[in-house]
Design a protein around this motif. Structure first.
Motif, mmCIF file in Angstrom:
data_model
loop_
_atom_site.group_PDB
_atom_site.id
_atom_site.type_symbol
_atom_site.label_atom_id
_atom_site.label_comp_id
_atom_site.label_asym_id
_atom_site.label_seq_id
_atom_site.Cartn_x
_atom_site.Cartn_y
_atom_site.Cartn_z
ATOM 1 N N ARG A 87 -38.281 59.970 111.686
ATOM 2 C CA ARG A 87 -39.527 59.520 112.307
ATOM 3 C C ARG A 87 -39.419 58.054 112.742
ATOM 4 N NH1 ARG A 87 -44.190 62.403 111.967
ATOM 5 N NH2 ARG A 87 -44.115 64.332 110.768
ATOM 6 N N PRO A 88 -40.232 57.655 113.720
ATOM 7 C CA PRO A 88 -41.135 58.484 114.525
ATOM 8 C C PRO A 88 -40.349 59.363 115.501
ATOM 9 C CG PRO A 88 -41.131 56.252 115.366
ATOM 10 C CD PRO A 88 -40.310 56.229 114.109
ATOM 11 N N PHE A 89 -40.817 60.586 115.686
ATOM 12 C CA PHE A 89 -40.110 61.490 116.594
ATOM 13 C C PHE A 89 -40.151 60.978 118.022
ATOM 14 C CE2 PHE A 89 -41.718 64.832 113.422
ATOM 15 C CZ PHE A 89 -40.622 64.660 112.617
ATOM 16 N N ARG A 90 -41.266 60.364 118.407
ATOM 17 C CA ARG A 90 -41.368 59.780 119.747
ATOM 18 C C ARG A 90 -40.839 58.354 119.716
ATOM 19 N NH1 ARG A 90 -44.053 61.888 124.046
ATOM 20 N NH2 ARG A 90 -44.901 63.981 123.708
ATOM 21 N N ARG A 91 -39.851 58.072 120.562
ATOM 22 C CA ARG A 91 -39.198 56.758 120.589
ATOM 23 C C ARG A 91 -39.312 56.140 121.973
ATOM 24 N NH1 ARG A 91 -35.777 55.791 116.085
ATOM 25 N NH2 ARG A 91 -36.288 57.330 114.495
ATOM 26 N N GLU A 92 -39.537 54.836 122.013
ATOM 27 C CA GLU A 92 -39.661 54.151 123.295
ATOM 28 C C GLU A 92 -38.372 54.192 124.093
ATOM 29 O OE1 GLU A 92 -41.025 50.216 122.620
ATOM 30 O OE2 GLU A 92 -43.009 50.821 121.902
ATOM 31 N N LEU A 114 -40.699 67.049 117.162
ATOM 32 C CA LEU A 114 -39.499 67.232 116.337
ATOM 33 C C LEU A 114 -38.482 68.103 117.055
ATOM 34 C CD1 LEU A 114 -37.876 67.264 113.618
ATOM 35 C CD2 LEU A 114 -39.283 69.244 112.984
ATOM 36 N N ARG A 115 -38.931 69.237 117.557
ATOM 37 C CA ARG A 115 -38.009 70.154 118.228
ATOM 38 C C ARG A 115 -37.447 69.537 119.494
ATOM 39 N NH1 ARG A 115 -41.036 75.990 117.066
ATOM 40 N NH2 ARG A 115 -40.164 76.221 114.985
ATOM 41 N N SER A 116 -38.257 68.764 120.194
ATOM 42 C CA SER A 116 -37.772 68.130 121.422
ATOM 43 C C SER A 116 -36.646 67.150 121.133
ATOM 44 C CB SER A 116 -38.925 67.422 122.135
ATOM 45 O OG SER A 116 -39.883 68.345 122.601
#
Length: 451
Positions: A167-172, A208-210
């Motif tokens: 985490r975080p799964f979304r990264r800049e 997560l899957r992405s």
């Protein structure tokens, strides 16, 4: 400590070892039956062997990794919490890279490790490049490393440590389209039946899957391509694994299966038959002795871990009938010990934390908040017993609901149909703690004396 290793003069006859390890993946891969697109790692499993019942010794990073590189349990090697929070392997502790270096291998770390807070050379690495731990950024680093060793005479061991899917799964640093692979409203939750069907859970699962399918899996494929381009693939043991379970509620930081199950895939041309799936129980305390064995080095006999190399080679192998897991410190004191057999899971809770422990990197997320609200109870029971055949999601506790430090008279009785299993596993867990000198037997384990 008993050591046995080839002399440097024999090293040139041994294969190389490439270890690719990531964060927080569990077994969330297509080849393990998860509904996620991972063609590269699935292809590695088709070319090698997949361990279907692979588990870690601890559902958190540093303790689990300490077991993997030493062949000992966290409470044996002293890493009972996170390396950046004061826990670390001592300089005198034997590790896999130290053992291979003594046997004549060049040893290298590219990317991430978490067994010591700094100076990873202390773990036994000749060469360290920790400039990045991002999976795709490591592609060029790995490519250069293999290209430089295409004509080397002596074998090498390289540990490639990558951050995703931590985490975080979304990264800049990742493009927005990375997260278009899965629609939160459409993503199936069959693999997460132990979580509520809530918007925050769906968003987490989609992200997560992405990141697994768009970042982790392609990077592993590129590492294999680089190895092949350097002409080294057929003389190399290639291993992919992870430290512990998924960084979602009721997984990471718990001794339930989603917290301790780990992907483990091993390819060794000419020795390990491709496409094999092994159901035997293995633990990552077995990792170091197994790797030494695969490389033709007699593993030490005084480790808690055992080599399962014979299993991989298709030779007779008695195997384990149980594995152990533990947790002591994370972002708070949370002492747990557990034993798992093919059928049962027994968990002993030594503290009074809520039922669902949510680690600090999971708690702020929407799914963390939703799960905490849904599953929170005033206090976890002192003991938990689950029949994994009838209840694979570990939802029905068959042990007493007695809380830690509560009078037994105030608690329910165990399920009589499983009382014998409860007694047996309780005794086996206590015997293991005694035989491995678990400090928890003497009372609460203090935080390390560090600044």
């Amino acid at each position: 400590m008993t050591d046995s290793a080839d002399s440097p003069s024999d090293a040139s006859d041994r294969p190389n070892l490439v270890l690719v390890h990531c964060h927080d993946l569990g077994q969330h891969l297509g080849c393990y039956g998860a509904d996620v697109d991972t063609p590269n790692i699935d292809g590695l499993a088709a070319d090698g062997a997949r361990l279907a019942n692979s588990f870690c010794t601890a559902p958190q990073c540093s303790p689990s990794r300490s077991s993997m590189v030493t062949g000992t349990y966290p409470h044996e090697n002293g890493v009972m919490g996170l390396a950046h929070m004061g826990w670390a392997l001592g300089d005198d502790r034997e590790t896999l890279p130290k053992r291979l270096k003594a046997a004549g291998d060049e040893t290298a770390l590219l990317g991430f490790q978490h067994e010591v807070p700094d100076e990873p050379e202390r773990l036994g690495y000749d060469h360290v490049d920790s400039g990045t731990k991002r999976a795709l950024e490591l592609v060029d680093v790995v490519d250069d490393f293999f290209a430089e060793r295409a004509d080397a005479d002596d074998p090498f061991f390289v540990s490639i440590g990558i951050e995703e899917p931590h985490r975080p799964f979304r990264r800049e640093y990742l493009p927005d389209e990375t997260y278009d692979a899965y629609d939160p409203d459409e993503v199936p939750l069959d693999d997460f039946a132990y979580l509520p069907d809530a918007p925050g859970v769906r968003e987490d699962v989609a992200d997560l899957r992405s990141v697994i399918s768009e970042v982790l899996d392609p990077a592993v494929g590129r590492y294999r391509e680089s190895l092949a381009d350097a002409g080294l693939a057929e003389e190399t043991v290639f291993v992919f694994t992870t430290d512990h379970g998924l960084a979602i509620p009721r997984a990471k930081g718990t001794c339930y299966d989603p917290g301790i199950e780990t992907a483990l895939v091993v390819r060794q041309p000419g020795a390990v038959e491709g496409g094999e799936v092994h159901e035997s129980l293995v633990t990552n305390a077995d990792f170091t002795p197994t790797m030494l064995d695969l490389l033709g080095i007699d593993p030490p006999t005084d480790l808690s871990g055992e080599s399962f190399a014979p299993l991989l080679r298709g030779e007779p192998h008695e195997g384990r009938d149980r594995i152990f897991a533990e947790m002591t410190w994370h972002d708070r004191y949370n002492p747990i010990r557990a034993i798992r057999t093919e059928r049962y899971k027994y968990v002993r809770n030594f503290s009074v934390l809520p039922k669902v422990f949510v680690p600090m990197d999971v708690a702020p997320t929407a799914s963390g908040r939703e799960v905490h609200e849904e599953f929170h109870v005033p206090q976890r029971p002192a003991e938990e017993l689950y029949d994994l055949e009838a209840d694979p999601h570990e939802s029905e506790n068959l042990a007493s609901d007695k809380k830690p430090f509560e009078p037994a008279a105030e608690a329910s009785d165990p399920d009589p149909a499983h009382a014998d299993a409860l007694d047996r596993l309780r005794d086996e867990l206590e015997a293991w703690m005694e035989s491995t000198d678990d400090p928890l037997l003497d009372g609460p384990v203090p935080y390390p004396d560090v600044e």
